[in-house]
Enzyme design. Structure first.
Site, short mmCIF file in Angstrom:
data_model
loop_
_atom_site.label_atom_id
_atom_site.label_comp_id
_atom_site.label_asym_id
_atom_site.label_seq_id
_atom_site.Cartn_x
_atom_site.Cartn_y
_atom_site.Cartn_z
N ASN A 9 -6.59 40.19 1.88
CA ASN A 9 -7.63 39.22 2.19
C ASN A 9 -8.27 39.69 3.49
O ASN A 9 -7.69 39.52 4.55
CB ASN A 9 -7.02 37.82 2.34
CG ASN A 9 -8.03 36.81 2.85
OD1 ASN A 9 -9.23 37.09 2.91
ND2 ASN A 9 -7.55 35.63 3.23
N LYS A 11 -10.73 38.59 5.01
CA LYS A 11 -11.35 37.53 5.82
C LYS A 11 -12.73 38.01 6.30
O LYS A 11 -13.38 38.78 5.59
CB LYS A 11 -10.41 37.12 6.96
CG LYS A 11 -9.02 36.74 6.42
CD LYS A 11 -8.12 36.05 7.40
CE LYS A 11 -6.78 35.76 6.74
NZ LYS A 11 -5.86 35.03 7.60
N HIS A 94 -7.80 28.68 0.52
CA HIS A 94 -7.14 29.28 1.68
C HIS A 94 -7.05 28.24 2.79
O HIS A 94 -7.95 27.42 2.96
CB HIS A 94 -7.90 30.52 2.17
CG HIS A 94 -7.13 31.31 3.17
ND1 HIS A 94 -7.05 30.94 4.49
CD2 HIS A 94 -6.32 32.39 3.03
CE1 HIS A 94 -6.25 31.78 5.12
NE2 HIS A 94 -5.80 32.67 4.25
N GLU A 96 -7.56 28.41 5.84
CA GLU A 96 -8.69 28.41 6.78
C GLU A 96 -9.86 27.62 6.21
O GLU A 96 -10.58 26.95 6.94
CB GLU A 96 -9.08 29.87 7.10
CG GLU A 96 -8.03 30.51 8.03
CD GLU A 96 -7.85 32.01 7.88
OE1 GLU A 96 -8.72 32.68 7.30
OE2 GLU A 96 -6.81 32.50 8.35
N GLU A 166 1.33 30.28 1.52
CA GLU A 166 0.99 30.74 2.86
C GLU A 166 1.27 29.64 3.87
O GLU A 166 0.42 28.75 4.07
CB GLU A 166 -0.50 31.13 2.93
CG GLU A 166 -0.87 32.25 1.99
CD GLU A 166 -2.09 33.02 2.50
OE1 GLU A 166 -2.02 34.25 2.52
OE2 GLU A 166 -3.08 32.40 2.90
N GLY A 172 -1.58 34.89 10.78
CA GLY A 172 -2.23 35.48 11.94
C GLY A 172 -1.50 35.23 13.24
O GLY A 172 -2.03 35.43 14.32
N SER A 211 1.53 36.87 8.03
CA SER A 211 2.09 37.94 8.86
C SER A 211 3.01 38.88 8.08
O SER A 211 3.99 39.39 8.62
CB SER A 211 2.81 37.36 10.08
OG SER A 211 1.89 36.62 10.89
P1 13P Z 1 -2.09 37.44 8.12
O1 13P Z 1 -1.44 38.46 7.21
O2 13P Z 1 -3.10 38.02 9.05
O3 13P Z 1 -1.10 36.54 8.76
O4 13P Z 1 -2.97 36.49 7.13
C1 13P Z 1 -2.39 35.97 6.00
C2 13P Z 1 -3.44 35.33 5.19
O5 13P Z 1 -4.01 34.34 5.56
C3 13P Z 1 -3.81 35.96 3.91
O6 13P Z 1 -4.63 35.15 3.16
#
Ligand code: 13P
Length: 248
Positions: A9, A11, A94, A96, A166, A172, A211
């Site tokens: 992903n 982002k 997601h 976010e 997740e 992150g 992560s």
């Molecule tokens: P990270 O791997 O940067 O923690 O992000 C995970 C994520 O949100 C994947 O959709």
């Protein structure tokens, strides 16, 4: 036997130049990868991903989709538009999008339905916040998020989807769920689906995200109910992402 699936992903990262290097690096290293691999890129780069990855073993997709089919919805992107770029996957729900853009369980279910109606495979993200985990309501939250989709689309719809667990507190942050913590929620999700349809549950790919990196991937992916990863930061570095794909 479920095949493992590792999806990047990206982002809101990348540029035409950076993507070119990243995708070239991934293509060059795919020879030793047995798992399914996909990248979910920002909308403007779908054409680039399609041009670069057509004919390869890497699938591509988007990170969001409108619940609407077409019309006066400024700034939205429909599922049929994603099909124009031969997307296989689209991430829906997601954390976010849920947290920053206020997407509700109901809206996420509508997006899931819109994606499937167009033949796309939704990657449905679920997961609890730190506060929710500390309050002991992780399973309640994940069940509520799953139930919204099951209520709208039926349990059979999960057969043509991927679920990504997740935990928000691990995204992150560099803080990964321990393999045991992740496995417990993955097993909970599968048991929940199994109670409705055993065959769907056995075949359901449940990815872990938060992560995940080369250094912890093998241990997480070694858990019985962890069927792959949805990778953020580590998906932006070809060698790191490939190492996770190899671990899978
Ligand atoms: P990270 O791997 O940067 O923690 O992000 C995970 C994520 O949100 C994947 O959709």
């Amino acid at each position: 036997m479920r095949r493992k699936l590792v999806a990047g992903n990206w982002k809101m990262h990348g540029s035409l130049t950076e993507n070119e290097a990243l995708l070239s690096g991934l293509l060059a290293g795919m020879g030793s990868v047995k798992a399914g691999v996909a990248v979910c890129v920002p909308f403007p780069y779908l054409a680039q991903a399609q041009a670069k990855l057509t004919g390869s073993s890497i699938a591509w997709g988007a990170q969001n989709v409108s619940q609407q089919v077409k019309g006066a919805f400024t700034g939205e992107v429909s599922a049929s538009m994603l099909n124009d770029f031969a997307c296989t996957y689209v991430i829906v729900g997601h954390s976010e999008r849920r947290a920053i853009y206020g997407e509700s369980d109901t809206l996420v279910a509508e997006k899931f339905a819109a994606a499937q109606a167009a033949g796309l495979t939704p990657i449905l993200c679920v997961g609890e916040s730190l506060e929710e985990r500390e309050s002991g309501i992780t399973e309640t939250v994940v069940a509520r998020q799953m139930d919204a989709v099951i209520a709208k689309c039926g349990v059979a719809s999960l057969a043509k989807s991927v679920v990504a667990y997740e935990p928000v507190w691990a995204i992150g942050t560099g803080k990964t769920a321990s393999p045991e913590q992740a496995q417990a929620v993955h097993a909970f999700i599968r048991a929940k689906v199994r109670a409705l349809d055993a065959a769907v549950a056995e075949n359901l790919i449940i990815q872990y995200g938060g992560s995940m990196k080369a250094a912890n991937a093998a241990e997480l992916l070694g858990q019985p109910d962890i069927d792959g990863g949805l990778i953020g930061g580590a998906a932006l570095v070809a060698d790191e992402f490939l190492a996770i794909c190899r671990a899978a």
